[in-house]
Design an enzyme around this catalytic site. Structure first.
Site, PDB file in Angstrom:
ATOM      1  N   ARG A  46     105.212  61.461 -17.257  1.00  0.00           N
ATOM      2  CA  ARG A  46     104.506  62.615 -16.802  1.00  0.00           C
ATOM      3  C   ARG A  46     102.931  62.575 -16.977  1.00  0.00           C
ATOM      4  O   ARG A  46     102.058  62.884 -15.751  1.00  0.00           O
ATOM      5  CB  ARG A  46     105.427  64.428 -16.823  1.00  0.00           C
ATOM      6  N   LYS A 143     123.188  62.331 -21.670  1.00  0.00           N
ATOM      7  CA  LYS A 143     123.981  63.317 -21.676  1.00  0.00           C
ATOM      8  C   LYS A 143     122.848  64.927 -21.788  1.00  0.00           C
ATOM      9  O   LYS A 143     122.033  64.567 -22.139  1.00  0.00           O
ATOM     10  CB  LYS A 143     124.989  64.215 -22.920  1.00  0.00           C
ATOM     11  N   HIS A 173     127.666  59.126 -26.984  1.00  0.00           N
ATOM     12  CA  HIS A 173     127.244  58.002 -28.642  1.00  0.00           C
ATOM     13  C   HIS A 173     127.925  57.839 -29.317  1.00  0.00           C
ATOM     14  O   HIS A 173     127.752  56.656 -30.038  1.00  0.00           O
ATOM     15  CB  HIS A 173     125.521  58.420 -28.791  1.00  0.00           C
ATOM     16  N   LYS A 177     129.840  53.852 -32.038  1.00  0.00           N
ATOM     17  CA  LYS A 177     129.376  53.957 -33.531  1.00  0.00           C
ATOM     18  C   LYS A 177     130.687  53.400 -33.318  1.00  0.00           C
ATOM     19  O   LYS A 177     131.919  53.066 -32.507  1.00  0.00           O
ATOM     20  CB  LYS A 177     129.881  55.126 -33.590  1.00  0.00           C
ATOM     21  N   GLU A 211     128.229  69.500 -38.409  1.00  0.00           N
ATOM     22  CA  GLU A 211     126.366  68.843 -39.241  1.00  0.00           C
ATOM     23  C   GLU A 211     126.265  70.122 -40.651  1.00  0.00           C
ATOM     24  O   GLU A 211     126.725  70.963 -39.696  1.00  0.00           O
ATOM     25  CB  GLU A 211     126.014  68.888 -38.202  1.00  0.00           C
ATOM     26  N   ASP A 230     128.575  71.173 -26.480  1.00  0.00           N
ATOM     27  CA  ASP A 230     127.719  69.800 -26.090  1.00  0.00           C
ATOM     28  C   ASP A 230     128.016  69.446 -27.383  1.00  0.00           C
ATOM     29  O   ASP A 230     128.045  67.877 -27.330  1.00  0.00           O
ATOM     30  CB  ASP A 230     126.614  71.105 -27.564  1.00  0.00           C
ATOM     31  N   HIS A 235     132.243  64.635 -26.921  1.00  0.00           N
ATOM     32  CA  HIS A 235     132.809  63.026 -28.748  1.00  0.00           C
ATOM     33  C   HIS A 235     133.547  63.949 -28.780  1.00  0.00           C
ATOM     34  O   HIS A 235     134.628  62.678 -28.976  1.00  0.00           O
ATOM     35  CB  HIS A 235     131.636  63.794 -29.787  1.00  0.00           C
ATOM     36  N   LYS A 335     127.742  73.525 -36.375  1.00  0.00           N
ATOM     37  CA  LYS A 335     127.183  73.145 -37.710  1.00  0.00           C
ATOM     38  C   LYS A 335     126.818  74.289 -38.831  1.00  0.00           C
ATOM     39  O   LYS A 335     127.486  75.124 -37.999  1.00  0.00           O
ATOM     40  CB  LYS A 335     125.676  73.699 -36.449  1.00  0.00           C
TER      41      LYS A 335
HETATM   42  C1  BG6 Z   1     124.697  65.457 -29.968  1.00  0.00           C
HETATM   43  C2  BG6 Z   1     124.768  66.739 -29.588  1.00  0.00           C
HETATM   44  O1  BG6 Z   1     125.358  64.967 -28.708  1.00  0.00           O
HETATM   45  O2  BG6 Z   1     125.293  64.298 -31.145  1.00  0.00           O
HETATM   46  C3  BG6 Z   1     124.000  67.043 -30.948  1.00  0.00           C
HETATM   47  O3  BG6 Z   1     123.932  67.058 -29.001  1.00  0.00           O
HETATM   48  C4  BG6 Z   1     124.341  66.598 -32.358  1.00  0.00           C
HETATM   49  O4  BG6 Z   1     123.450  68.859 -31.618  1.00  0.00           O
HETATM   50  C5  BG6 Z   1     124.471  65.298 -32.139  1.00  0.00           C
HETATM   51  O5  BG6 Z   1     123.976  66.791 -33.548  1.00  0.00           O
HETATM   52  C6  BG6 Z   1     125.105  64.209 -32.778  1.00  0.00           C
HETATM   53  O6  BG6 Z   1     125.417  63.892 -33.873  1.00  0.00           O
HETATM   54  P1  BG6 Z   1     125.760  61.953 -34.640  1.00  0.00           P
HETATM   55  O7  BG6 Z   1     125.409  61.149 -34.070  1.00  0.00           O
HETATM   56  O8  BG6 Z   1     124.162  62.270 -35.576  1.00  0.00           O
HETATM   57  O9  BG6 Z   1     126.539  62.950 -35.252  1.00  0.00           O
END
Ligand code: BG6
Length: 488
Positions: A46, A143, A173, A177, A211, A230, A235, A335
Protein backbone atom coordinates in the site's frame (compact mmCIF):
# COMPACT_ATOMS: atom_id res chain seq x y z
CA UNK A 1 15.07 -29.47 -12.83
CA UNK A 2 15.79 -25.96 -14.15
CA UNK A 3 13.10 -23.45 -13.36
CA UNK A 4 11.11 -21.75 -16.04
CA UNK A 5 11.46 -17.97 -16.10
CA UNK A 6 8.97 -16.31 -13.76
CA UNK A 7 7.42 -13.16 -12.33
CA UNK A 8 6.67 -13.75 -8.65
CA UNK A 9 4.18 -11.18 -7.35
CA UNK A 10 4.08 -10.81 -3.57
CA UNK A 11 0.89 -9.22 -2.27
CA UNK A 12 1.72 -8.08 1.24
CA UNK A 13 5.18 -7.54 -0.19
CA UNK A 14 6.24 -5.15 2.54
CA UNK A 15 4.67 -7.23 5.31
CA UNK A 16 6.18 -9.35 8.04
CA UNK A 17 6.02 -12.69 6.20
CA UNK A 18 7.66 -11.28 3.08
CA UNK A 19 10.48 -9.77 5.12
CA UNK A 20 11.06 -12.64 7.55
CA UNK A 21 10.46 -15.64 5.34
CA UNK A 22 9.64 -15.12 1.67
CA UNK A 23 12.42 -12.78 0.54
CA UNK A 24 15.07 -14.65 2.59
CA UNK A 25 13.78 -17.90 1.03
CA UNK A 26 14.17 -16.47 -2.46
CA UNK A 27 17.63 -15.21 -1.56
CA UNK A 28 18.54 -18.78 -0.57
CA UNK A 29 17.47 -19.93 -4.04
CA UNK A 30 19.65 -17.19 -5.52
CA UNK A 31 22.55 -18.41 -3.44
CA UNK A 32 21.96 -21.90 -4.80
CA UNK A 33 22.10 -20.45 -8.34
CA UNK A 34 18.64 -21.89 -8.88
CA UNK A 35 16.91 -18.81 -10.32
CA UNK A 36 16.65 -18.07 -14.03
CA UNK A 37 18.70 -14.99 -14.95
CA UNK A 38 15.71 -12.82 -15.84
CA UNK A 39 13.26 -14.01 -13.14
CA UNK A 40 11.75 -11.17 -11.10
CA UNK A 41 10.06 -10.55 -7.79
CA UNK A 42 7.34 -7.92 -7.90
CA UNK A 43 6.46 -6.75 -4.39
CA UNK A 44 3.10 -5.13 -4.04
CA UNK A 45 2.06 -2.98 -1.08
CA UNK A 46 0.00 0.00 0.00
CA UNK A 47 2.85 2.41 0.65
CA UNK A 48 3.60 4.90 -2.10
CA UNK A 49 7.25 3.91 -2.33
CA UNK A 50 9.63 3.81 -5.24
CA UNK A 51 11.53 0.57 -5.80
CA UNK A 52 14.60 2.30 -4.40
CA UNK A 53 12.83 3.26 -1.18
CA UNK A 54 11.41 -0.23 -0.88
CA UNK A 55 14.84 -1.78 -1.29
CA UNK A 56 16.07 0.28 1.63
CA UNK A 57 13.37 -1.40 3.75
CA UNK A 58 14.32 -4.82 2.38
CA UNK A 59 17.90 -4.13 3.31
CA UNK A 60 16.98 -3.12 6.84
CA UNK A 61 14.23 -5.68 7.47
CA UNK A 62 14.69 -8.77 5.30
CA UNK A 63 18.47 -8.92 5.19
CA UNK A 64 18.89 -9.72 8.91
CA UNK A 65 16.83 -12.89 8.30
CA UNK A 66 19.02 -14.10 5.46
CA UNK A 67 21.33 -17.05 6.09
CA UNK A 68 24.81 -17.18 4.49
CA UNK A 69 24.80 -13.57 3.49
CA UNK A 70 27.13 -12.80 0.60
CA UNK A 71 27.29 -9.25 -0.66
CA UNK A 72 27.62 -10.19 -4.31
CA UNK A 73 24.73 -12.63 -4.23
CA UNK A 74 22.57 -10.15 -2.34
CA UNK A 75 23.26 -7.45 -4.91
CA UNK A 76 22.32 -9.80 -7.72
CA UNK A 77 19.21 -10.81 -5.80
CA UNK A 78 17.85 -7.31 -5.06
CA UNK A 79 18.18 -6.38 -8.73
CA UNK A 80 15.31 -8.73 -9.38
CA UNK A 81 12.99 -6.85 -7.05
CA UNK A 82 10.48 -4.31 -8.32
CA UNK A 83 8.04 -2.49 -6.04
CA UNK A 84 4.53 -1.60 -7.17
CA UNK A 85 2.27 0.52 -4.93
CA UNK A 86 -1.26 -0.77 -5.20
CA UNK A 87 -4.55 -0.66 -3.36
CA UNK A 88 -5.61 -4.30 -3.41
CA UNK A 89 -9.33 -3.50 -3.27
CA UNK A 90 -9.32 -0.97 -6.13
CA UNK A 91 -9.45 -2.42 -9.59
CA UNK A 92 -8.06 0.72 -11.26
CA UNK A 93 -4.85 0.61 -9.23
CA UNK A 94 -3.98 -2.78 -10.81
CA UNK A 95 -2.97 -0.96 -13.98
CA UNK A 96 0.39 -0.31 -12.31
CA UNK A 97 0.78 -4.08 -11.94
CA UNK A 98 -0.27 -4.65 -15.56
CA UNK A 99 2.50 -2.29 -16.57
CA UNK A 100 5.08 -3.96 -14.32
CA UNK A 101 4.51 -7.56 -15.46
CA UNK A 102 5.86 -9.30 -18.52
CA UNK A 103 3.07 -10.48 -20.79
CA UNK A 104 4.54 -13.59 -22.28
CA UNK A 105 2.52 -16.83 -21.91
CA UNK A 106 5.75 -18.80 -21.56
CA UNK A 107 6.75 -16.99 -18.39
CA UNK A 108 5.31 -18.48 -15.21
CA UNK A 109 3.42 -15.99 -13.12
CA UNK A 110 2.81 -16.52 -9.42
CA UNK A 111 0.58 -14.36 -7.22
CA UNK A 112 1.46 -14.97 -3.59
CA UNK A 113 -1.31 -13.62 -1.36
CA UNK A 114 0.40 -12.95 1.99
CA UNK A 115 -2.54 -10.80 3.01
CA UNK A 116 -5.44 -11.18 5.42
CA UNK A 117 -7.85 -13.74 3.95
CA UNK A 118 -10.73 -11.29 3.56
CA UNK A 119 -8.73 -9.78 0.69
CA UNK A 120 -8.29 -13.03 -1.27
CA UNK A 121 -11.55 -12.78 -3.22
CA UNK A 122 -11.13 -9.09 -3.99
CA UNK A 123 -7.57 -9.57 -5.22
CA UNK A 124 -8.56 -12.49 -7.44
CA UNK A 125 -11.49 -10.51 -8.89
CA UNK A 126 -9.29 -7.54 -9.57
CA UNK A 127 -6.64 -9.68 -11.19
CA UNK A 128 -9.31 -11.16 -13.45
CA UNK A 129 -10.87 -7.76 -14.21
CA UNK A 130 -7.49 -6.49 -15.32
CA UNK A 131 -6.74 -9.49 -17.53
CA UNK A 132 -4.07 -10.77 -15.15
CA UNK A 133 -5.57 -14.17 -14.28
CA UNK A 134 -3.95 -15.86 -17.24
CA UNK A 135 -3.45 -19.59 -17.95
CA UNK A 136 0.24 -19.32 -17.01
CA UNK A 137 -0.68 -17.95 -13.55
CA UNK A 138 -0.67 -19.65 -10.15
CA UNK A 139 -2.00 -18.29 -6.89
CA UNK A 140 -0.61 -19.05 -3.44
CA UNK A 141 -2.87 -18.67 -0.39
CA UNK A 142 -1.29 -18.07 3.01
CA UNK A 143 -2.95 -19.01 6.26
CA UNK A 144 -5.28 -18.39 7.98
CA UNK A 145 -7.37 -20.11 5.32
CA UNK A 146 -10.65 -19.17 6.94
CA UNK A 147 -11.78 -19.36 10.55
CA UNK A 148 -14.50 -21.99 10.16
CA UNK A 149 -16.06 -24.19 7.51
CA UNK A 150 -18.24 -21.46 6.01
CA UNK A 151 -15.38 -18.99 5.56
CA UNK A 152 -13.09 -21.69 4.13
CA UNK A 153 -15.81 -22.65 1.66
CA UNK A 154 -16.23 -19.04 0.72
CA UNK A 155 -12.49 -18.64 0.06
CA UNK A 156 -12.46 -21.80 -2.04
CA UNK A 157 -15.51 -20.69 -4.01
CA UNK A 158 -14.33 -17.16 -4.64
CA UNK A 159 -10.76 -17.98 -5.56
CA UNK A 160 -12.16 -20.90 -7.58
CA UNK A 161 -14.17 -18.52 -9.76
CA UNK A 162 -10.93 -17.07 -11.07
CA UNK A 163 -8.36 -19.87 -10.80
CA UNK A 164 -8.74 -23.60 -11.39
CA UNK A 165 -7.83 -25.99 -8.56
CA UNK A 166 -4.58 -26.92 -10.32
CA UNK A 167 -3.54 -23.25 -10.15
CA UNK A 168 -4.19 -22.89 -6.40
CA UNK A 169 -1.42 -23.54 -3.85
CA UNK A 170 -2.68 -23.51 -0.23
CA UNK A 171 0.30 -23.27 2.08
CA UNK A 172 0.77 -25.24 5.24
CA UNK A 173 4.41 -24.59 6.00
CA UNK A 174 4.70 -27.78 8.07
CA UNK A 175 4.49 -29.75 4.84
CA UNK A 176 7.63 -27.96 3.65
CA UNK A 177 9.69 -29.25 6.58
CA UNK A 178 12.29 -31.84 5.65
CA UNK A 179 11.29 -34.29 8.34
CA UNK A 180 7.67 -34.30 7.28
CA UNK A 181 8.75 -35.38 3.84
CA UNK A 182 11.10 -37.83 5.47
CA UNK A 183 8.09 -39.37 7.12
CA UNK A 184 6.75 -40.16 3.67
CA UNK A 185 10.13 -41.65 2.80
CA UNK A 186 10.16 -43.69 6.01
CA UNK A 187 6.69 -45.09 5.55
CA UNK A 188 6.75 -45.73 1.82
CA UNK A 189 10.44 -46.18 1.04
CA UNK A 190 10.93 -49.06 3.49
CA UNK A 191 9.31 -52.45 3.75
CA UNK A 192 9.89 -52.61 7.50
CA UNK A 193 7.16 -50.41 8.83
CA UNK A 194 4.17 -50.86 6.58
CA UNK A 195 3.18 -54.38 7.80
CA UNK A 196 3.29 -53.10 11.39
CA UNK A 197 1.64 -49.74 10.70
CA UNK A 198 -1.82 -50.72 11.92
CA UNK A 199 -4.01 -51.39 14.89
CA UNK A 200 -2.73 -54.92 15.40
CA UNK A 201 0.77 -53.61 16.25
CA UNK A 202 0.45 -49.96 17.16
CA UNK A 203 -0.83 -49.05 20.59
CA UNK A 204 -1.06 -45.26 20.24
CA UNK A 205 0.34 -42.24 18.47
CA UNK A 206 1.30 -38.90 20.02
CA UNK A 207 1.80 -35.76 17.97
CA UNK A 208 3.16 -32.71 19.77
CA UNK A 209 4.06 -29.25 18.56
CA UNK A 210 5.21 -27.24 21.55
CA UNK A 211 6.64 -23.73 21.56
CA UNK A 212 8.42 -21.79 24.27
CA UNK A 213 7.35 -18.56 22.64
CA UNK A 214 4.23 -16.69 23.69
CA UNK A 215 1.98 -14.79 21.29
CA UNK A 216 4.54 -12.03 20.85
CA UNK A 217 3.24 -9.13 18.80
CA UNK A 218 0.52 -11.17 17.10
CA UNK A 219 -2.08 -10.83 19.82
CA UNK A 220 -4.59 -9.05 17.58
CA UNK A 221 -4.70 -12.05 15.27
CA UNK A 222 -4.16 -14.72 17.88
CA UNK A 223 -6.90 -13.64 20.26
CA UNK A 224 -9.52 -14.22 17.56
CA UNK A 225 -7.89 -17.48 16.57
CA UNK A 226 -6.48 -19.59 19.41
CA UNK A 227 -4.43 -22.78 19.30
CA UNK A 228 -7.15 -24.92 17.73
CA UNK A 229 -7.41 -22.72 14.64
CA UNK A 230 -3.80 -21.56 14.60
CA UNK A 231 -2.06 -24.93 14.92
CA UNK A 232 -4.34 -27.92 15.26
CA UNK A 233 -6.74 -27.50 12.36
CA UNK A 234 -3.81 -27.23 9.97
CA UNK A 235 -0.33 -28.30 11.09
CA UNK A 236 -1.26 -31.09 13.50
CA UNK A 237 -3.96 -32.52 11.26
CA UNK A 238 -1.60 -32.50 8.30
CA UNK A 239 0.96 -34.47 10.33
CA UNK A 240 -1.75 -36.86 11.44
CA UNK A 241 -2.78 -37.37 7.81
CA UNK A 242 0.76 -38.30 6.79
CA UNK A 243 1.09 -40.74 9.67
CA UNK A 244 -2.29 -42.34 9.11
CA UNK A 245 -2.93 -42.30 5.38
CA UNK A 246 -3.07 -45.41 3.22
CA UNK A 247 -0.15 -45.84 0.82
CA UNK A 248 -0.84 -43.61 -2.17
CA UNK A 249 -0.27 -45.10 -5.62
CA UNK A 250 2.37 -42.48 -6.38
CA UNK A 251 3.75 -39.19 -5.12
CA UNK A 252 1.55 -37.33 -7.63
CA UNK A 253 -0.43 -34.50 -6.01
CA UNK A 254 -3.87 -36.02 -6.20
CA UNK A 255 -2.71 -39.52 -5.28
CA UNK A 256 -1.33 -38.16 -2.00
CA UNK A 257 -4.11 -35.66 -1.38
CA UNK A 258 -6.86 -38.23 -2.00
CA UNK A 259 -5.42 -40.41 0.77
CA UNK A 260 -5.02 -37.50 3.18
CA UNK A 261 -8.60 -36.52 2.52
CA UNK A 262 -9.77 -40.04 3.43
CA UNK A 263 -8.07 -39.72 6.80
CA UNK A 264 -9.73 -36.37 7.52
CA UNK A 265 -13.09 -37.80 6.56
CA UNK A 266 -12.57 -40.82 8.80
CA UNK A 267 -11.81 -38.85 11.94
CA UNK A 268 -14.48 -39.55 14.50
CA UNK A 269 -16.60 -36.47 15.09
CA UNK A 270 -16.86 -35.12 18.60
CA UNK A 271 -20.22 -34.66 20.31
CA UNK A 272 -20.61 -32.25 23.24
CA UNK A 273 -20.13 -35.18 25.62
CA UNK A 274 -17.12 -36.82 23.97
CA UNK A 275 -15.59 -33.44 23.44
CA UNK A 276 -15.70 -32.55 27.12
CA UNK A 277 -14.07 -35.89 27.93
CA UNK A 278 -11.40 -35.89 25.26
CA UNK A 279 -10.23 -32.32 24.80
CA UNK A 280 -8.36 -30.08 27.20
CA UNK A 281 -7.83 -26.42 26.48
CA UNK A 282 -5.51 -24.19 28.46
CA UNK A 283 -4.20 -20.65 28.64
CA UNK A 284 -0.78 -19.68 29.92
CA UNK A 285 -0.26 -17.72 33.08
CA UNK A 286 2.91 -15.95 34.17
CA UNK A 287 5.89 -18.19 34.77
CA UNK A 288 9.48 -18.77 33.75
CA UNK A 289 10.83 -19.88 30.40
CA UNK A 290 14.57 -20.52 30.20
CA UNK A 291 14.94 -18.86 33.57
CA UNK A 292 13.29 -15.64 32.39
CA UNK A 293 10.08 -14.37 33.96
CA UNK A 294 7.33 -14.11 31.32
CA UNK A 295 3.85 -12.59 31.61
CA UNK A 296 0.62 -14.52 31.36
CA UNK A 297 -1.48 -14.41 28.21
CA UNK A 298 -3.96 -11.97 29.72
CA UNK A 299 -1.12 -9.63 30.69
CA UNK A 300 0.35 -9.52 27.18
CA UNK A 301 0.15 -6.00 25.65
CA UNK A 302 -3.41 -5.34 24.37
CA UNK A 303 -4.76 -8.67 25.64
CA UNK A 304 -8.38 -8.55 26.81
CA UNK A 305 -8.37 -8.97 30.59
CA UNK A 306 -10.89 -11.82 30.44
CA UNK A 307 -9.82 -13.40 27.19
CA UNK A 308 -11.01 -17.00 26.80
CA UNK A 309 -8.65 -17.74 23.92
CA UNK A 310 -6.87 -21.06 24.32
CA UNK A 311 -3.09 -21.14 23.95
CA UNK A 312 -2.95 -24.90 24.54
CA UNK A 313 -4.97 -27.85 23.28
CA UNK A 314 -4.58 -31.55 23.97
CA UNK A 315 -6.98 -34.10 22.60
CA UNK A 316 -7.57 -37.74 21.99
CA UNK A 317 -8.70 -38.29 18.42
CA UNK A 318 -9.78 -41.52 16.76
CA UNK A 319 -9.84 -42.66 13.18
CA UNK A 320 -12.67 -44.95 12.23
CA UNK A 321 -11.06 -47.22 9.65
CA UNK A 322 -10.03 -50.87 9.63
CA UNK A 323 -6.40 -49.86 9.94
CA UNK A 324 -6.81 -47.53 12.92
CA UNK A 325 -9.95 -48.51 14.84
CA UNK A 326 -9.20 -48.34 18.56
CA UNK A 327 -5.79 -46.65 18.21
CA UNK A 328 -5.83 -43.31 20.02
CA UNK A 329 -4.07 -40.37 18.39
CA UNK A 330 -3.14 -37.89 21.08
CA UNK A 331 -2.60 -34.41 19.67
CA UNK A 332 -1.11 -31.56 21.65
CA UNK A 333 0.07 -28.05 20.97
CA UNK A 334 0.78 -25.04 23.12
CA UNK A 335 2.62 -21.79 23.57
CA UNK A 336 4.92 -21.00 26.50
CA UNK A 337 5.67 -24.65 27.05
CA UNK A 338 8.67 -26.21 28.77
CA UNK A 339 10.45 -26.86 25.46
CA UNK A 340 10.19 -26.01 21.77
CA UNK A 341 9.77 -29.22 19.90
CA UNK A 342 7.72 -30.96 17.27
CA UNK A 343 7.59 -34.73 17.32
CA UNK A 344 5.55 -37.76 16.44
CA UNK A 345 5.72 -40.77 18.71
CA UNK A 346 4.45 -44.11 17.43
CA UNK A 347 4.23 -46.64 20.25
CA UNK A 348 4.00 -50.28 19.34
CA UNK A 349 2.21 -52.91 21.39
CA UNK A 350 3.79 -55.18 23.97
CA UNK A 351 5.20 -58.52 22.91
CA UNK A 352 2.48 -61.17 23.28
CA UNK A 353 4.53 -63.47 25.53
CA UNK A 354 7.87 -63.16 27.29
CA UNK A 355 10.34 -66.04 27.25
CA UNK A 356 12.67 -64.15 29.57
CA UNK A 357 12.67 -64.51 33.33
CA UNK A 358 10.42 -62.15 35.26
CA UNK A 359 10.57 -59.83 37.12
CA UNK A 360 14.19 -59.03 36.16
CA UNK A 361 12.89 -58.16 32.73
CA UNK A 362 10.26 -55.51 32.32
CA UNK A 363 9.48 -54.74 28.78
CA UNK A 364 9.14 -51.30 27.35
CA UNK A 365 7.06 -50.95 24.23
CA UNK A 366 9.02 -50.41 21.05
CA UNK A 367 8.66 -46.82 20.13
CA UNK A 368 9.43 -44.84 17.01
CA UNK A 369 10.08 -41.16 17.62
CA UNK A 370 10.13 -38.89 14.62
CA UNK A 371 11.63 -35.56 15.60
CA UNK A 372 10.77 -32.63 13.32
CA UNK A 373 12.44 -29.92 15.36
CA UNK A 374 14.68 -28.74 16.83
CA UNK A 375 16.95 -31.70 15.95
CA UNK A 376 15.71 -33.62 12.93
CA UNK A 377 15.88 -37.34 13.25
CA UNK A 378 14.46 -40.71 14.15
CA UNK A 379 14.79 -42.85 17.20
CA UNK A 380 13.69 -46.43 17.49
CA UNK A 381 13.51 -47.83 21.00
CA UNK A 382 14.27 -51.53 21.17
CA UNK A 383 14.90 -54.04 23.91
CA UNK A 384 18.47 -55.39 23.95
CA UNK A 385 20.45 -57.72 26.18
CA UNK A 386 22.84 -56.09 28.61
CA UNK A 387 26.37 -57.57 28.64
CA UNK A 388 27.00 -60.22 31.28
CA UNK A 389 26.16 -63.72 32.24
CA UNK A 390 22.45 -63.27 32.82
CA UNK A 391 19.67 -62.80 30.33
CA UNK A 392 18.79 -59.29 31.33
CA UNK A 393 17.17 -56.98 28.80
CA UNK A 394 17.17 -53.21 28.78
CA UNK A 395 15.75 -50.57 26.48
CA UNK A 396 18.25 -49.27 23.91
CA UNK A 397 17.98 -46.75 21.13
CA UNK A 398 18.71 -46.84 17.42
CA UNK A 399 19.18 -43.29 16.30
CA UNK A 400 19.30 -41.57 12.94
CA UNK A 401 20.31 -37.94 13.07
CA UNK A 402 19.39 -36.42 9.71
CA UNK A 403 21.83 -33.53 10.02
CA UNK A 404 24.71 -35.86 10.80
CA UNK A 405 23.78 -38.38 8.14
CA UNK A 406 22.98 -35.95 5.35
CA UNK A 407 25.36 -33.03 5.40
CA UNK A 408 23.88 -31.38 2.32
CA UNK A 409 22.42 -27.94 3.03
CA UNK A 410 18.71 -28.14 3.73
CA UNK A 411 15.93 -25.98 2.47
CA UNK A 412 13.82 -24.08 4.97
CA UNK A 413 10.11 -24.86 4.66
CA UNK A 414 9.24 -21.66 2.80
CA UNK A 415 12.13 -22.05 0.42
CA UNK A 416 11.04 -25.55 -0.47
CA UNK A 417 7.39 -24.58 -0.88
CA UNK A 418 8.13 -21.48 -2.98
CA UNK A 419 10.35 -23.59 -5.16
CA UNK A 420 7.54 -26.12 -5.59
CA UNK A 421 5.12 -23.37 -6.57
CA UNK A 422 7.55 -22.06 -9.16
CA UNK A 423 8.06 -25.50 -10.66
CA UNK A 424 4.35 -26.37 -10.50
CA UNK A 425 4.57 -29.19 -7.96
CA UNK A 426 1.35 -29.42 -5.94
CA UNK A 427 1.96 -32.47 -3.74
CA UNK A 428 2.88 -30.50 -0.61
CA UNK A 429 -0.11 -28.16 -0.82
CA UNK A 430 -3.61 -28.69 0.51
CA UNK A 431 -6.43 -29.23 -1.91
CA UNK A 432 -9.69 -27.34 -1.39
CA UNK A 433 -11.63 -30.40 -0.23
CA UNK A 434 -8.90 -31.25 2.30
CA UNK A 435 -9.13 -27.77 3.76
CA UNK A 436 -12.89 -28.06 4.07
CA UNK A 437 -12.73 -31.53 5.60
CA UNK A 438 -10.30 -30.28 8.27
CA UNK A 439 -12.57 -27.37 9.17
CA UNK A 440 -15.61 -29.61 9.11
CA UNK A 441 -14.03 -31.83 11.73
CA UNK A 442 -12.94 -29.05 14.10
CA UNK A 443 -16.14 -27.06 13.76
CA UNK A 444 -18.16 -28.86 16.49
CA UNK A 445 -15.32 -28.05 18.89
CA UNK A 446 -15.32 -24.39 17.91
CA UNK A 447 -19.10 -24.20 18.35
CA UNK A 448 -19.02 -25.91 21.69
CA UNK A 449 -16.35 -23.57 23.04
CA UNK A 450 -18.19 -20.52 21.78
CA UNK A 451 -21.27 -21.52 23.73
CA UNK A 452 -19.43 -22.84 26.75
CA UNK A 453 -19.08 -20.13 29.42
CA UNK A 454 -16.09 -21.74 31.11
CA UNK A 455 -12.59 -20.45 30.50
CA UNK A 456 -9.56 -22.49 29.40
CA UNK A 457 -7.63 -24.08 32.27
CA UNK A 458 -4.71 -21.88 33.37
CA UNK A 459 -1.22 -23.36 33.21
CA UNK A 460 2.08 -21.90 34.31
CA UNK A 461 4.36 -20.73 31.51
CA UNK A 462 7.35 -23.00 31.09
CA UNK A 463 5.41 -26.20 31.87
CA UNK A 464 3.80 -28.86 29.68
CA UNK A 465 0.33 -27.40 30.07
CA UNK A 466 -2.51 -28.07 32.50
CA UNK A 467 -2.43 -31.21 34.65
CA UNK A 468 -5.67 -32.19 32.89
CA UNK A 469 -3.59 -32.90 29.79
CA UNK A 470 -1.61 -35.58 31.67
CA UNK A 471 -4.87 -36.87 33.11
CA UNK A 472 -6.39 -37.14 29.63
CA UNK A 473 -3.73 -39.55 28.46
CA UNK A 474 -3.27 -41.04 31.93
CA UNK A 475 -6.86 -42.26 31.88
CA UNK A 476 -5.77 -44.70 29.17
CA UNK A 477 -2.84 -45.84 31.31
CA UNK A 478 -0.37 -43.81 29.22
CA UNK A 479 1.92 -40.83 29.58
CA UNK A 480 3.14 -38.11 27.28
CA UNK A 481 6.61 -39.03 26.11
CA UNK A 482 8.51 -36.48 28.20
CA UNK A 483 6.69 -37.71 31.31
CA UNK A 484 7.72 -41.27 30.57
CA UNK A 485 11.41 -40.48 29.98
CA UNK A 486 13.77 -41.39 32.80
CA UNK A 487 15.10 -38.38 34.75
CA UNK A 488 18.61 -37.35 33.63
C1 BG6 B 1 2.32 -20.71 12.52
C2 BG6 B 1 1.48 -20.23 13.68
O1 BG6 B 1 1.51 -21.26 11.52
O2 BG6 B 1 3.22 -21.70 12.99
C3 BG6 B 1 2.36 -19.68 14.78
O3 BG6 B 1 0.61 -19.20 13.22
C4 BG6 B 1 3.40 -20.69 15.19
O4 BG6 B 1 1.56 -19.31 15.91
C5 BG6 B 1 4.13 -21.23 13.97
O5 BG6 B 1 4.30 -20.06 16.06
C6 BG6 B 1 5.04 -22.39 14.34
O6 BG6 B 1 5.82 -22.75 13.24
P1 BG6 B 1 7.26 -23.37 13.43
O7 BG6 B 1 7.71 -23.68 12.04
O8 BG6 B 1 8.08 -22.31 14.09
O9 BG6 B 1 7.08 -24.57 14.30
Amino acid sequence: MALNDFDLVLFGGSGDLAMRKLLPAMYARELASALPATARIVCVGRHEWSTEEFLATVDATARPHVKNFQTEVWQRFVQRIVYVPLNATESASYQALVAALRHDPHITRVYYLATPPHLFAKICDNLAANGLATANSRVVLEKPLGRDLASARQINAEVGKVFSESQIYRIDHYLGKETVQNLLALRFGNILFEPLWRREYISDVQITIAEKLGVGNRLGYYDTSGALRDMLQNHLLQLLCIVAMEPPASIAPDAVRDEKLQVLRSLRRFTPTTLAQNIVRGQYRAGHVDGQAVPGYREEPDAPAHSRTETFVAMKAEIDTWRWAGVPFYLRTGKRMAASLAEIVVRFKQIPHSIFPQPTNTFQNNCLVIRLQPDEGLKLNLMAKTPGDSMRLKPAELELDFRETFKAPRMEAYERLLFDVLRGQLTLFMRGDELEAAWDWVEPILHHWEQDESAPIPYTSGTWGPAASSALIGRDGLQWREEALPED
